[in-house]
Design a protein around this motif. Sequence first.
Motif, PDB file in Angstrom:
ATOM      1  N   SER A 400       3.861  14.620 -26.198  1.00 45.02           N
ATOM      2  CA  SER A 400       4.535  14.981 -24.949  1.00 45.02           C
ATOM      3  C   SER A 400       6.031  14.714 -25.021  1.00 45.02           C
ATOM      4  CB  SER A 400       3.913  14.220 -23.779  1.00 45.02           C
ATOM      5  OG  SER A 400       3.988  12.803 -23.998  1.00 45.02           O
ATOM      6  N   SER A 401       6.444  13.681 -25.757  1.00 41.85           N
ATOM      7  CA  SER A 401       7.858  13.362 -25.900  1.00 41.85           C
ATOM      8  C   SER A 401       8.013  12.323 -27.007  1.00 41.85           C
ATOM      9  CB  SER A 401       8.420  12.794 -24.593  1.00 41.85           C
ATOM     10  OG  SER A 401       7.993  11.453 -24.409  1.00 41.85           O
ATOM     11  N   PRO A 402       9.243  12.050 -27.471  1.00 44.78           N
ATOM     12  CA  PRO A 402       9.442  10.985 -28.461  1.00 44.78           C
ATOM     13  C   PRO A 402       9.046   9.609 -27.941  1.00 44.78           C
ATOM     14  CG  PRO A 402      11.333  12.461 -28.441  1.00 44.78           C
ATOM     15  CD  PRO A 402      10.479  12.834 -27.257  1.00 44.78           C
ATOM     16  N   GLN A 403       8.915   9.468 -26.621  1.00 38.27           N
ATOM     17  CA  GLN A 403       8.531   8.170 -26.049  1.00 38.27           C
ATOM     18  C   GLN A 403       7.024   8.017 -25.916  1.00 38.27           C
ATOM     19  OE1 GLN A 403      11.243  10.020 -24.581  1.00 38.27           O
ATOM     20  NE2 GLN A 403      12.429   8.742 -26.004  1.00 38.27           N
ATOM     21  N   ALA A 404       6.251   9.037 -26.279  1.00 32.61           N
ATOM     22  CA  ALA A 404       4.793   8.995 -26.131  1.00 32.61           C
ATOM     23  C   ALA A 404       4.190   7.919 -27.026  1.00 32.61           C
ATOM     24  CB  ALA A 404       4.193  10.346 -26.465  1.00 32.61           C
ATOM     25  N   SER A 405       3.031   7.416 -26.622  1.00 29.59           N
ATOM     26  CA  SER A 405       2.322   6.404 -27.411  1.00 29.59           C
ATOM     27  C   SER A 405       1.667   7.039 -28.623  1.00 29.59           C
ATOM     28  CB  SER A 405       1.261   5.721 -26.545  1.00 29.59           C
ATOM     29  OG  SER A 405       0.419   4.905 -27.333  1.00 29.59           O
ATOM     30  N   VAL A 406       1.789   6.388 -29.773  1.00 27.81           N
ATOM     31  CA  VAL A 406       1.165   6.878 -31.001  1.00 27.81           C
ATOM     32  C   VAL A 406      -0.353   6.909 -30.856  1.00 27.81           C
ATOM     33  CG1 VAL A 406       0.830   6.390 -33.458  1.00 27.81           C
ATOM     34  CG2 VAL A 406       3.076   6.090 -32.418  1.00 27.81           C
TER      35      VAL A 406
END
Length: 520
Positions: A400-406
């Motif tokens: 969803s974004s670079p901040q999404a959880s792995v």
Amino acid sequence: MPNVAQEPLLSATAIAKSFGGVQALRGVDFDVIPGEIHALLGQNGAGKSTLVKILNGVHPAGSYTGAVKLDGRPVSFASPADARSNGVGYVPQEIEVLEQLSVAENVFAGHTGLGDGFMVHQRRLEKRAGEIFADLGIGIDPRAYVASLTSAQRHLVMIARAIVMKPRVLMLDEPTASLSGAEVDALFSVLGRLKAQGVAMIYITHRLPEVLAICDRATVLRDGQVTVRIAREDFDAETFIFSMSGQRLQRLFPEHAAPIGAAAALEVRNLTVAGHSGAVHGAKDINLSVAAGEIVGLAGLLGSGRSEILHGIYGRVPAGGEIRVAGEPVAIGSPSDARAAGIALLTEDRKRDGLLFNLPVGANITIGNLSPLARHGVVRGGLERSSILAAMRALNVKASSPQASVSHLSGGNQQKLLFARVLMRAPKVLLLDEPTKGVDAATRHEIYRLVVDLAENGVGFVIVASELEELIGLCDRCLVVADGRIVDEFGRGEGGEDRVLRSVAAAQAERHVRASQVSP
């Protein structure tokens, strides 16, 4: 083949489950009957693992909607222990072992007394574990510490742990992802005996030949919903692929021709890697070279030393010998030395050795790659973000974004995330250990295409894969490893799986002859 009109032993009806607003399952119906191996198929993120975790109590009752029945009676598993007490066993895709305990203690974890109160009978544990491994056809020392085992061996320990409980329902999530042909055949033999005893099995895999070989029915999920249920007589690999992806894949392995006259990207001379306790045997006197743009495969059985060769080159384990990159000698005593020399490694176990689950997607890409993104020791946020987004687009990482959880990414996207990380350094040599482990057919095709594209741009590859078809189809040359030595070599079109197996068998026979000659 079991009678599909038989009453289900375990069933799920209208199962729905979401994670943080993302709908993982949407009204899924599923069942498995006694004496059946039922394939549960789908691309990464389709909902397969979520469904079996509900059936096993990992996701407890109350965290989802729908009904689960065992023997026709509603059940509400609060935990995996609750499911086990009801005869439901589960072997997850993720490695779950107790590293500081022995193999035998891991197999019997939770019931080590073997029925005699609280006393642990160590020798009895080891004897019983040895019998189980003999039944599985694998050679792991029950006395070895699990910390000394490879990822594939740890997975076999988990399978043994599930089988020893004598479950009525056994769920296996990618059980052969790291196993070579002989280990897979031995496991299939065990599953066949369990099937004859009436055990119901749910089998998750991305390896369609395994479905064709051993499964009785198949259910395909896509986007959290059942797309098709397929009877054994209607099994067809192309049907499976189309049902999972909604599209038909063309050529599985992209065309690639080995470069002619290219300079060596990697040269290894007399590499020796010390072995550890257990079944990790190390490697001895390894000599190999990889041209720029060449794809070289290491084929061999579990414990042959194939992964140890990669780890020795990369400096993850102590090794002796000479290594040259692009013709220049390099001293590699650690992974940082290897990276500085232009060598990158993707390890077999991405969750244990690759991903950082306490960091978001973007940081997992840039970790270890921050120097080019910094000025005077301070990371430039705008440059970092643009670099992350460019890497995600190039590798088609779906988040969803670079901040999404792995942890919310599918296995295939997690693997592409690691590719994005290592490629930021533009390596000259890329070492891949099981690069398509636990990823679906469409993602495999993406990874194969990526490897070939990088090779055509001059990157040299050394690839370890348990699936011989993958090595034969992708690699320009294959080196066969047995007992820590290279025992055969052949180019594209000069051999196949049968040649690998014959070379391994010949090396093993030679070893037995040498052993008998030195025996008193």
